[in-house]
Design a protein around this motif. Sequence first.
Motif, PDB file in Angstrom:
ATOM      1  N   LEU A  15       6.898  19.839  -0.130  1.00  0.00           N
ATOM      2  CA  LEU A  15       5.738  20.581   0.220  1.00  0.00           C
ATOM      3  C   LEU A  15       5.838  22.142  -0.028  1.00  0.00           C
ATOM      4  O   LEU A  15       5.154  22.825   0.022  1.00  0.00           O
ATOM      5  N   MET A  16       7.293  22.422  -0.051  1.00  0.00           N
ATOM      6  CA  MET A  16       7.448  24.197  -0.186  1.00  0.00           C
ATOM      7  C   MET A  16       6.850  24.880  -1.135  1.00  0.00           C
ATOM      8  O   MET A  16       6.112  25.745  -0.990  1.00  0.00           O
ATOM      9  N   ASN A  17       7.147  24.640  -2.414  1.00  0.00           N
ATOM     10  CA  ASN A  17       6.278  25.138  -3.421  1.00  0.00           C
ATOM     11  C   ASN A  17       4.863  24.776  -3.199  1.00  0.00           C
ATOM     12  O   ASN A  17       4.187  25.894  -3.657  1.00  0.00           O
ATOM     13  N   VAL A  18       4.484  23.887  -3.067  1.00  0.00           N
ATOM     14  CA  VAL A  18       2.948  23.440  -2.931  1.00  0.00           C
ATOM     15  C   VAL A  18       2.171  24.205  -1.863  1.00  0.00           C
ATOM     16  O   VAL A  18       1.151  25.058  -2.516  1.00  0.00           O
ATOM     17  N   THR A  68       3.209   7.330   7.499  1.00  0.00           N
ATOM     18  CA  THR A  68       2.482   6.106   6.746  1.00  0.00           C
ATOM     19  C   THR A  68       1.083   6.368   6.538  1.00  0.00           C
ATOM     20  O   THR A  68       0.572   5.742   5.676  1.00  0.00           O
ATOM     21  N   THR A  69       0.490   7.391   7.130  1.00  0.00           N
ATOM     22  CA  THR A  69      -0.784   7.805   7.207  1.00  0.00           C
ATOM     23  C   THR A  69      -1.052   8.418   5.916  1.00  0.00           C
ATOM     24  O   THR A  69      -2.404   8.774   5.614  1.00  0.00           O
ATOM     25  N   PHE A  70      -0.192   8.834   5.054  1.00  0.00           N
ATOM     26  CA  PHE A  70      -0.530   9.239   3.671  1.00  0.00           C
ATOM     27  C   PHE A  70      -1.042   8.352   2.949  1.00  0.00           C
ATOM     28  O   PHE A  70      -2.039   8.529   2.174  1.00  0.00           O
ATOM     29  N   ALA A  71      -0.836   7.078   3.328  1.00  0.00           N
ATOM     30  CA  ALA A  71      -1.458   5.856   2.407  1.00  0.00           C
ATOM     31  C   ALA A  71      -2.123   5.143   3.657  1.00  0.00           C
ATOM     32  O   ALA A  71      -3.175   4.265   2.971  1.00  0.00           O
ATOM     33  N   SER A 123      -5.897  16.064   4.019  1.00  0.00           N
ATOM     34  CA  SER A 123      -6.970  16.296   3.273  1.00  0.00           C
ATOM     35  C   SER A 123      -7.388  17.641   2.934  1.00  0.00           C
ATOM     36  O   SER A 123      -7.561  17.656   1.531  1.00  0.00           O
ATOM     37  N   GLU A 124      -6.856  18.678   3.491  1.00  0.00           N
ATOM     38  CA  GLU A 124      -7.168  20.184   2.894  1.00  0.00           C
ATOM     39  C   GLU A 124      -6.206  20.317   1.780  1.00  0.00           C
ATOM     40  O   GLU A 124      -6.756  21.055   0.983  1.00  0.00           O
ATOM     41  N   VAL A 125      -5.015  19.828   1.833  1.00  0.00           N
ATOM     42  CA  VAL A 125      -4.081  20.153   0.670  1.00  0.00           C
ATOM     43  C   VAL A 125      -3.923  18.894  -0.413  1.00  0.00           C
ATOM     44  O   VAL A 125      -4.187  18.971  -1.557  1.00  0.00           O
ATOM     45  N   LEU A 126      -3.820  17.791   0.195  1.00  0.00           N
ATOM     46  CA  LEU A 126      -3.372  16.476  -0.849  1.00  0.00           C
ATOM     47  C   LEU A 126      -4.613  15.797  -0.986  1.00  0.00           C
ATOM     48  O   LEU A 126      -4.363  14.564  -1.576  1.00  0.00           O
ATOM     49  N   GLY A 127      -5.899  15.896  -0.366  1.00  0.00           N
ATOM     50  CA  GLY A 127      -7.018  15.141  -0.822  1.00  0.00           C
ATOM     51  C   GLY A 127      -7.013  13.774   0.002  1.00  0.00           C
ATOM     52  O   GLY A 127      -7.582  12.667  -0.736  1.00  0.00           O
ATOM     53  N   ILE A 128      -6.328  13.622   1.029  1.00  0.00           N
ATOM     54  CA  ILE A 128      -6.006  12.078   1.770  1.00  0.00           C
ATOM     55  C   ILE A 128      -6.653  12.213   3.045  1.00  0.00           C
ATOM     56  O   ILE A 128      -6.496  13.197   3.908  1.00  0.00           O
ATOM     57  N   PRO A 129      -7.566  11.374   3.486  1.00  0.00           N
ATOM     58  CA  PRO A 129      -8.198  10.220   2.528  1.00  0.00           C
ATOM     59  C   PRO A 129      -9.429  10.837   1.558  1.00  0.00           C
ATOM     60  O   PRO A 129      -9.737  10.374   0.676  1.00  0.00           O
ATOM     61  N   VAL A 130      -9.961  12.000   2.122  1.00  0.00           N
ATOM     62  CA  VAL A 130     -10.981  12.659   1.164  1.00  0.00           C
ATOM     63  C   VAL A 130     -10.341  14.078   1.118  1.00  0.00           C
ATOM     64  O   VAL A 130      -9.832  14.722   1.774  1.00  0.00           O
ATOM     65  N   LYS A 131     -10.905  14.790  -0.013  1.00  0.00           N
ATOM     66  CA  LYS A 131     -10.386  16.377  -0.250  1.00  0.00           C
ATOM     67  C   LYS A 131     -11.324  17.060   0.533  1.00  0.00           C
ATOM     68  O   LYS A 131     -12.614  16.857   0.379  1.00  0.00           O
ATOM     69  N   VAL A 183       0.836  -1.259  -0.229  1.00  0.00           N
ATOM     70  CA  VAL A 183      -0.022  -0.029  -0.131  1.00  0.00           C
ATOM     71  C   VAL A 183       0.951   1.283  -0.067  1.00  0.00           C
ATOM     72  O   VAL A 183       0.508   2.219  -0.626  1.00  0.00           O
ATOM     73  N   LEU A 184       1.949   1.197   0.895  1.00  0.00           N
ATOM     74  CA  LEU A 184       2.836   2.452   0.809  1.00  0.00           C
ATOM     75  C   LEU A 184       3.716   2.687  -0.663  1.00  0.00           C
ATOM     76  O   LEU A 184       3.909   3.696  -0.884  1.00  0.00           O
ATOM     77  N   ALA A 185       3.976   1.450  -1.201  1.00  0.00           N
ATOM     78  CA  ALA A 185       4.592   1.425  -2.484  1.00  0.00           C
ATOM     79  C   ALA A 185       4.083   1.994  -3.311  1.00  0.00           C
ATOM     80  O   ALA A 185       4.363   2.856  -4.495  1.00  0.00           O
ATOM     81  N   ASP A 186       2.507   1.721  -3.539  1.00  0.00           N
ATOM     82  CA  ASP A 186       1.962   2.174  -4.589  1.00  0.00           C
ATOM     83  C   ASP A 186       1.080   3.532  -4.528  1.00  0.00           C
ATOM     84  O   ASP A 186       0.543   4.216  -5.302  1.00  0.00           O
ATOM     85  N   ASN A 187       1.462   4.220  -3.333  1.00  0.00           N
ATOM     86  CA  ASN A 187       0.870   5.431  -2.897  1.00  0.00           C
ATOM     87  C   ASN A 187       1.816   6.547  -3.647  1.00  0.00           C
ATOM     88  O   ASN A 187       3.028   6.382  -3.573  1.00  0.00           O
ATOM     89  N   ALA A 188       1.396   7.491  -4.326  1.00  0.00           N
ATOM     90  CA  ALA A 188       1.815   8.434  -4.844  1.00  0.00           C
ATOM     91  C   ALA A 188       2.828   9.538  -3.892  1.00  0.00           C
ATOM     92  O   ALA A 188       4.078   9.723  -4.311  1.00  0.00           O
ATOM     93  N   VAL A 189       2.226   9.410  -2.519  1.00  0.00           N
ATOM     94  CA  VAL A 189       3.050  10.277  -1.481  1.00  0.00           C
ATOM     95  C   VAL A 189       4.409   9.392  -0.869  1.00  0.00           C
ATOM     96  O   VAL A 189       5.508   9.813  -1.119  1.00  0.00           O
TER      97      VAL A 189
END
Length: 615
Positions: A246-249, A512-515, A472-480, A227-233
């Motif tokens: 995150l700096m530019n984002v 790990t909670t990003f994924a 959630s508020e920036v990256l949409g994890i787990p919901v936007k 699950v971690l390996a397949d996640n974009a973050v």
Amino acid sequence: MGWTRKILRVDLSKGTCTSEPLNMEWAQQYLGQRGLATKYFVEEVDPKVDPLSPANKMIMATGPLTGTPASTGGRYSVITKGALTGAIACSNSGGYFGAELKFAGWDMVIFEGKSPKPVYLSIEDDKVELRDAAHLWGKTVWQTEEIIKKSHQDPQIRVSSIGRSGENGVLYACIVNDLHRAAGRSGVGTVMGSKNLKAVAVRGTKGAGAIKNPKAFMQAAATAKKVLADNAVTGQGLPTYGTQVLMNVINEMGALPTRNHRDVQFEDARKISAEAMHEKRPTDGKPHLVTNAACFGCTIACGRISKIDETHFSVVNKPQYWGASGGLEYEAAWALGAANGVGDLEALQYANLICNEDGFDPITFGATVAAAMELYDLGILTKEQIGLDAPFGSAQALVALAEMLVKGEGFGKDLALGSARLCAKYGKPELSMGVKKQEFPAYDSRGIQGMGLAYATSNRGACHLRGYTVASEVLGIPVKTDPLVTEGKADLVKAFQDATSVFDSAGVCVFTTFAWTLADLQPQLDAACEGEWTMEKLALLGERVWNMERMFNNAAGFTAKDDDLPPRLKTEPAKTGPAKGLVNGIDKMRPEYYKARGWSAEGVPSKETLARLGL
């Protein structure tokens, strides 16, 4: 089992080290690390204790997944009453120290009292002793680790220590392990220094203890790693760019606090970003970043190893800083950079090395420099008082102030207080950007509303790692969710805070909670730990830990008034970016949050809530 079932109690006043069995009834209710150690702490320590008195205790604790094959299972936490905040403190660190402590057969170490002279604790499995540290006192973290490894003739020994800032009472000193991993915030290193405890050196050869169902555990751990390996973050962004991704984002979102939160966007953000760390320098044709690095058992590897430009003014004639070392994380790059308007990447790296080498929190340090620079800008602090010109944007001032702090000289003594006490001293308490005397991390809550509520209600003072709604508020994890509105943020913050309590108590990294959700953690805990570990039990555990910490703070004297933000964030609208014209809506969100928590209007947990949680 997940646990070694043993704790080590070290009475520094008497010089004794004794083993005792872990309270397994508490382990079933509080799991480990943050939760379980906090339970021990609140049962044994008066909430009104002076953080720097011998009556305060300090606990180093592992979780049941620490030292196991679970991804990121290298964590340990330091629990005490914070020197900076006077609130419950729990600082989490990675590296290899936590796993080694578990391998030596210990779930946690409880330090009490104060040694009459400097000592360090040596742990080799069951052989435990306090040793003289007179020769280590006055040494940096890096020197301390090197000397201990040589004297024990063991390069594999793991060391956790304080630098001179911890000895000298800098209120935001850290405890640093493995050279550049730190239990970083709230002044846990200051508490360690007040006990005359210089270091803990651990060598363990026992393994992490028995696992309840090894086959099911290995299967659950493997599934979770995928699950971690397949996640974009966790599979791409963090390994490639680290947290600095995150700096530019955040800058583009109009939520990068700049020049002590006067602004929400930094014109030089790109110069100090992850992308800039990858680019080749014109001076030597080499990139700032050497490689990424991982803590024990980690499959993400977000750590940075960097090399400073040897021609840069900060390190000319200082060859000790020319080698590769711990690189900039996002929070440090922000605090040393944008917070002060400094866009010089090499200067930030040097200041960060000083923080690592001497063991003090770069977030509080950078934010305190920002406050000093604003006081200078307003003419309240003069060149004579500081010892140099300190305008916003001065890399020279940043570097000199870091060196001044380490030496404990002149204005360095004022910087050692943190921004709340510094600003109060010079008659401008409102210029300290923090909560409960702890400075904000790198998110402006006018542009990310939920973070304002997370900061205000955090039990350890302003913190991003207690309820990271940025996910959630920036990256949409787990919901936007919409970062610019207050609606729904009370429930969002509570959910993040409770879930984070569980991850911190398990012994794995919050990244790990990003994924992962609790549904990814639950099968690993259930297979590792005796007893039934259901989703319902974990959800209740997260809430129980949060409320226990809250009750300690209430008993220590904190009230609803302390769950607030500085006037600037409530009255000065963001000037640019998507949040232009907005202030933070904390006054609207806080009552909604108290209601969601089952607390009174004064922020006190109700009898019904406490009964439901078994508190």
